[in-house]
Write an enzyme that holds these catalytic residues in place. Structure first.
Site, PDB file in Angstrom:
ATOM      1  N   ASN A  12       0.879  -1.167   0.000  1.00 24.03           N
ATOM      2  CA  ASN A  12       0.000   0.000   0.000  1.00 24.03           C
ATOM      3  C   ASN A  12       0.922   1.224   0.000  1.00 24.03           C
ATOM      4  OD1 ASN A  12      -1.793   2.042   0.508  1.00 24.03           O
ATOM      5  ND2 ASN A  12      -2.756   1.062   2.273  1.00 24.03           N
ATOM      6  N   ARG A 104      -2.472  -2.081  -3.542  1.00 23.52           N
ATOM      7  CA  ARG A 104      -3.680  -1.280  -3.368  1.00 23.52           C
ATOM      8  C   ARG A 104      -3.574  -0.103  -4.329  1.00 23.52           C
ATOM      9  NH1 ARG A 104      -5.133   3.210   1.040  1.00 23.52           N
ATOM     10  NH2 ARG A 104      -7.308   3.455   0.466  1.00 23.52           N
ATOM     11  N   HIS A 193     -12.561   3.147  -0.369  1.00 24.71           N
ATOM     12  CA  HIS A 193     -12.607   2.134   0.703  1.00 24.71           C
ATOM     13  C   HIS A 193     -13.325   0.863   0.240  1.00 24.71           C
ATOM     14  CE1 HIS A 193     -12.630   5.571   3.936  1.00 24.71           C
ATOM     15  NE2 HIS A 193     -11.385   5.125   3.769  1.00 24.71           N
ATOM     16  N   HIS A 221     -17.716   2.502   7.442  1.00 22.98           N
ATOM     17  CA  HIS A 221     -16.252   2.439   7.598  1.00 22.98           C
ATOM     18  C   HIS A 221     -15.820   3.763   8.225  1.00 22.98           C
ATOM     19  CE1 HIS A 221     -12.047   1.380   6.197  1.00 22.98           C
ATOM     20  NE2 HIS A 221     -11.945   2.664   6.477  1.00 22.98           N
ATOM     21  N   ASN A 224      -9.971   7.335  10.101  1.00 25.63           N
ATOM     22  CA  ASN A 224      -9.663   8.754   9.951  1.00 25.63           C
ATOM     23  C   ASN A 224     -10.364   9.271   8.692  1.00 25.63           C
ATOM     24  OD1 ASN A 224      -8.454  11.074  10.960  1.00 25.63           O
ATOM     25  ND2 ASN A 224      -6.727  10.851   9.550  1.00 25.63           N
ATOM     26  N   GLY A 225     -10.291   8.485   7.619  1.00 25.30           N
ATOM     27  CA  GLY A 225     -11.204   8.683   6.484  1.00 25.30           C
ATOM     28  C   GLY A 225     -12.451   7.878   6.795  1.00 25.30           C
ATOM     29  N   ARG A 254     -11.466  15.740   7.037  1.00 26.17           N
ATOM     30  CA  ARG A 254     -12.233  16.173   5.854  1.00 26.17           C
ATOM     31  C   ARG A 254     -13.652  16.572   6.252  1.00 26.17           C
ATOM     32  NH1 ARG A 254     -10.655  10.882   3.202  1.00 26.17           N
ATOM     33  NH2 ARG A 254      -8.571  11.234   2.386  1.00 26.17           N
ATOM     34  N   ASP A 295      -8.649  12.514  16.874  1.00 27.09           N
ATOM     35  CA  ASP A 295      -8.648  11.195  17.502  1.00 27.09           C
ATOM     36  C   ASP A 295      -9.871  11.077  18.411  1.00 27.09           C
ATOM     37  OD1 ASP A 295      -8.188   8.936  19.190  1.00 27.09           O
ATOM     38  OD2 ASP A 295      -6.087   8.989  18.575  1.00 27.09           O
ATOM     39  N   MET A 296     -10.718  10.100  18.085  1.00 27.47           N
ATOM     40  CA  MET A 296     -11.980   9.958  18.819  1.00 27.47           C
ATOM     41  C   MET A 296     -11.759   9.711  20.310  1.00 27.47           C
ATOM     42  SD  MET A 296     -15.123  10.371  18.423  1.00 27.47           S
ATOM     43  CE  MET A 296     -15.573  10.400  16.702  1.00 27.47           C
ATOM     44  N   VAL A 344     -12.480   3.932  14.335  1.00 30.42           N
ATOM     45  CA  VAL A 344     -13.550   4.451  15.189  1.00 30.42           C
ATOM     46  C   VAL A 344     -14.668   3.417  15.304  1.00 30.42           C
ATOM     47  CG1 VAL A 344     -15.305   6.261  15.435  1.00 30.42           C
ATOM     48  CG2 VAL A 344     -13.016   6.849  14.570  1.00 30.42           C
ATOM     49  N   ASN A 347     -13.729   0.475  17.574  1.00 27.23           N
ATOM     50  CA  ASN A 347     -13.281   0.736  18.953  1.00 27.23           C
ATOM     51  C   ASN A 347     -14.143   1.683  19.763  1.00 27.23           C
ATOM     52  OD1 ASN A 347     -10.681  -0.761  18.936  1.00 27.23           O
ATOM     53  ND2 ASN A 347     -10.238   0.642  17.256  1.00 27.23           N
ATOM     54  N   GLU A 397      -8.215  -4.977   5.076  1.00 24.24           N
ATOM     55  CA  GLU A 397      -8.031  -4.685   3.649  1.00 24.24           C
ATOM     56  C   GLU A 397      -6.857  -5.468   3.066  1.00 24.24           C
ATOM     57  OE1 GLU A 397      -8.506  -0.500   4.991  1.00 24.24           O
ATOM     58  OE2 GLU A 397      -9.158  -0.165   2.933  1.00 24.24           O
TER      59      GLU A 397
HETATM   60  P1  AMP Z   1      -8.137   4.125  10.877  1.00 28.02           P
HETATM   61  O1  AMP Z   1      -8.050   5.223   9.860  1.00 28.02           O
HETATM   62  O2  AMP Z   1      -9.119   3.058  10.537  1.00 28.02           O
HETATM   63  O3  AMP Z   1      -6.787   3.574  11.282  1.00 28.02           O
HETATM   64  O4  AMP Z   1      -8.725   4.817  12.214  1.00 28.02           O
HETATM   65  C1  AMP Z   1      -7.976   5.749  12.938  1.00 28.02           C
HETATM   66  C2  AMP Z   1      -8.875   6.437  13.947  1.00 28.02           C
HETATM   67  O5  AMP Z   1      -9.509   5.481  14.790  1.00 28.02           O
HETATM   68  C3  AMP Z   1      -8.136   7.353  14.917  1.00 28.02           C
HETATM   69  O6  AMP Z   1      -7.967   8.633  14.377  1.00 28.02           O
HETATM   70  C4  AMP Z   1      -9.071   7.386  16.123  1.00 28.02           C
HETATM   71  O7  AMP Z   1      -9.998   8.446  15.980  1.00 28.02           O
HETATM   72  C5  AMP Z   1      -9.839   6.083  16.031  1.00 28.02           C
HETATM   73  N1  AMP Z   1      -9.517   5.138  17.090  1.00 28.02           N
HETATM   74  C6  AMP Z   1      -8.503   4.249  17.143  1.00 28.02           C
HETATM   75  N2  AMP Z   1      -8.531   3.551  18.294  1.00 28.02           N
HETATM   76  C7  AMP Z   1      -9.579   4.004  19.001  1.00 28.02           C
HETATM   77  C8  AMP Z   1     -10.142   3.699  20.286  1.00 28.02           C
HETATM   78  N3  AMP Z   1      -9.634   2.751  21.068  1.00 28.02           N
HETATM   79  N4  AMP Z   1     -11.239   4.388  20.676  1.00 28.02           N
HETATM   80  C9  AMP Z   1     -11.773   5.340  19.886  1.00 28.02           C
HETATM   81  N5  AMP Z   1     -11.297   5.674  18.679  1.00 28.02           N
HETATM   82  C10 AMP Z   1     -10.214   5.026  18.242  1.00 28.02           C
END
Ligand code: AMP
Length: 411
Positions: A12, A104, A193, A221, A224-225, A254, A295-296, A344, A347, A397
């Site tokens: 990727n 990818r 995605h 999905h 972050n995106g 975004r 970050d959630m 997100v 988790n 993926e």
């Molecule tokens: P991804 O792009 O699928 O890798 O998702 C990244 C995003 O997932 C991060 O920016 C966080 O907002 C969110 N994230 C990752 N771990 C957790 C968690 N344990 N609780 C809440 N949000 C999470």
């Protein structure tokens, strides 16, 4: 390819990074489909800078992550460094066990509806799509060229982010703009995605004990995106991202859906350039634009401390998500499951709970105890009485790319 060739390297390639996984796709002893055993995973980041970093984890040998820092000039140097790491574990790219390299590729336009063995014509077509994916396709092309130079004899397969969405009906894929202009510039909704939406919708059907052709699923999905899709009987019928990944849900950085006139306004009234607006909407909007954090976990922590900006950002994020669940329920007519995936979605239990809160009339509910369980396994989090299943399905993926690549070279 020799009879023993069962490994697939998944690449990727981003503009300054390369993520990779080496998987063994040997069919199980019962002759079933390849489950995929991860032999090594890793990441090269900050390519082209002084502080490039390679983190390599040789899962096959059970060794820990090895990190090296120092300048890695370009993608060729990056891939050579990865090859050296793999060789050190006896997993070298010169091995006859390597069956193929799966790449990818973000944008496959309308032409690529399935994984494709890459030849000169395919590479040219991916290049032709650079104007609609200026951030992604050039990096993917560089990754392909570099891998070809390293193993010119090996099949290289492109797995497109857009392919799963090519089944969208014309009325979902077209924007309501002048048809000639749209066609001249290939402006339409492609969606992204797709590898994740394909994998998660199929897994969700499995979780319900059904064949994908029997179920209608809304896949959320949320990484972050972020993107949503409506999948009817295994085929995508609508998705929230469009010509680019900017459309749709509120994301980490975004904006998602926005009145296009906002862009004219920013140029005319705020004196911003095209590039300024591009950066604003892609990098400085979404959760980060609304509250300074994308970050959630951090947003939830701030909400717990009474932070109003974080609360509003969360509410805007959830409001948009709900609108898409409602819209796709209408598009599908009957919904069997809503599946949450990515960082997100997998988790953040509060996001899942808030997204379906108040949607009982639509058959949606979340069981608080099931929702609170932390697990890496696909699972249902809806109460038994709920008409629509709510699921958490970790996406994979890389495995999907490896499976599609392996199936294609063995077809
Ligand atoms: P991804 O792009 O699928 O890798 O998702 C990244 C995003 O997932 C991060 O920016 C966080 O907002 C969110 N994230 C990752 N771990 C957790 C968690 N344990 N609780 C809440 N949000 C999470």
């Amino acid at each position: 390819m020799t009879a023993t060739a069962s490994r697939v390297l998944v690449l990727n390639s981003g503009s300054s990074s390369v993520k990779y996984q080496l998987l063994d796709m040997e069919p199980d002893s019962a002759g079933g489909s390849a489950a995929g055993t991860r032999l090594a995973v890793g990441l090269v980041e900050r390519i082209g800078e002084e502080t490039s970093r390679l983190a390599h984890t040789p899962l096959a040998t059970g060794g820990g992550t090895r990190e090296t820092e120092g300048p890695i000039a370009d993608h060729e140097a990056a891939l050579k460094a990865v090859a050296a790491e793999l060789s050190a574990d006896g997993l070298g790219l010169d091995s006859p066990q390597l069956a193929a390299i799966g790449h990818r590729v973000v944008h496959g336009g309308l032409k690529f509806t399935a994984p494709t063995v890459i030849d000169d014509a395919v590479l040219k077509e991916i290049e032709r799509l650079v104007p609609v994916a200026p951030l992604h396709n050039p990096a993917n092309i560089t990754g392909i060229r570099t891998a070809q130079a390293l193993r010119p004899d090996l099949p290289q397969v492109a797995v497109f982010d857009t392919a799963f969405h090519t089944t969208m009906p014309e009325y979902a894929a077209r924007y309501a703009i002048d048809v000639e202009t749209a066609d001249a510039h290939r402006i339409r909704r492609y969606g992204f995605h797709g590898t994740s939406h394909a994998y998660v919708s199929r897994k969700t059907a499995g979780l319900l004990g059904k064949d994908p052709s029997e179920v209608n699923v809304i896949v959320l999905h949320l990484g972050n995106g972020a993107s949503a899709s409506a999948v009817a009987g295994g085929r995508c019928v609508d998705t929230s991202m469009g010509l680019t990944p900017l459309e749709g849900l509120v994301m980490g950085t975004r904006s998602g859906d926005i009145d296009p006139a906002v862009t004219f306004h920013l140029k005319r009234v705020a004196g911003m350039s095209e590039d300024d607006v591009d950066v604003l909407l892609n990098k400085k909007s979404g959760l980060v634009g609304l509250c300074g954090d994308n970050d959630m976990r951090e947003i939830r922590r701030r909400i717990d401390e009474g932070d109003e900006r974080a609360r509003l950002a969360f509410d805007i994020y959830i409001h948009r998500l709900k609108k898409y669940i409602g819209a796709y329920t209408a598009v599908l007519g009957r919904v069997d499951a809503v599946a949450f995936t990515a960082g997100v979605g997998e988790n953040a239990a509060p996001v899942r709970a808030a997204a379906v809160a108040g949607l009982e009339e639509m058959g949606l509910a979340v069981d608080a105890d099931l929702n609170a369980v932390r697990s890496g396994e696909p699972r249902l989090i809806s109460p038994e009485y709920a008409r629509v299943a709510v699921a958490v399905v970790p996406t994979d993926e890389e495995l999907e790319i490896a499976q599609q690549t392996y199936a294609l070279v063995n077809a």
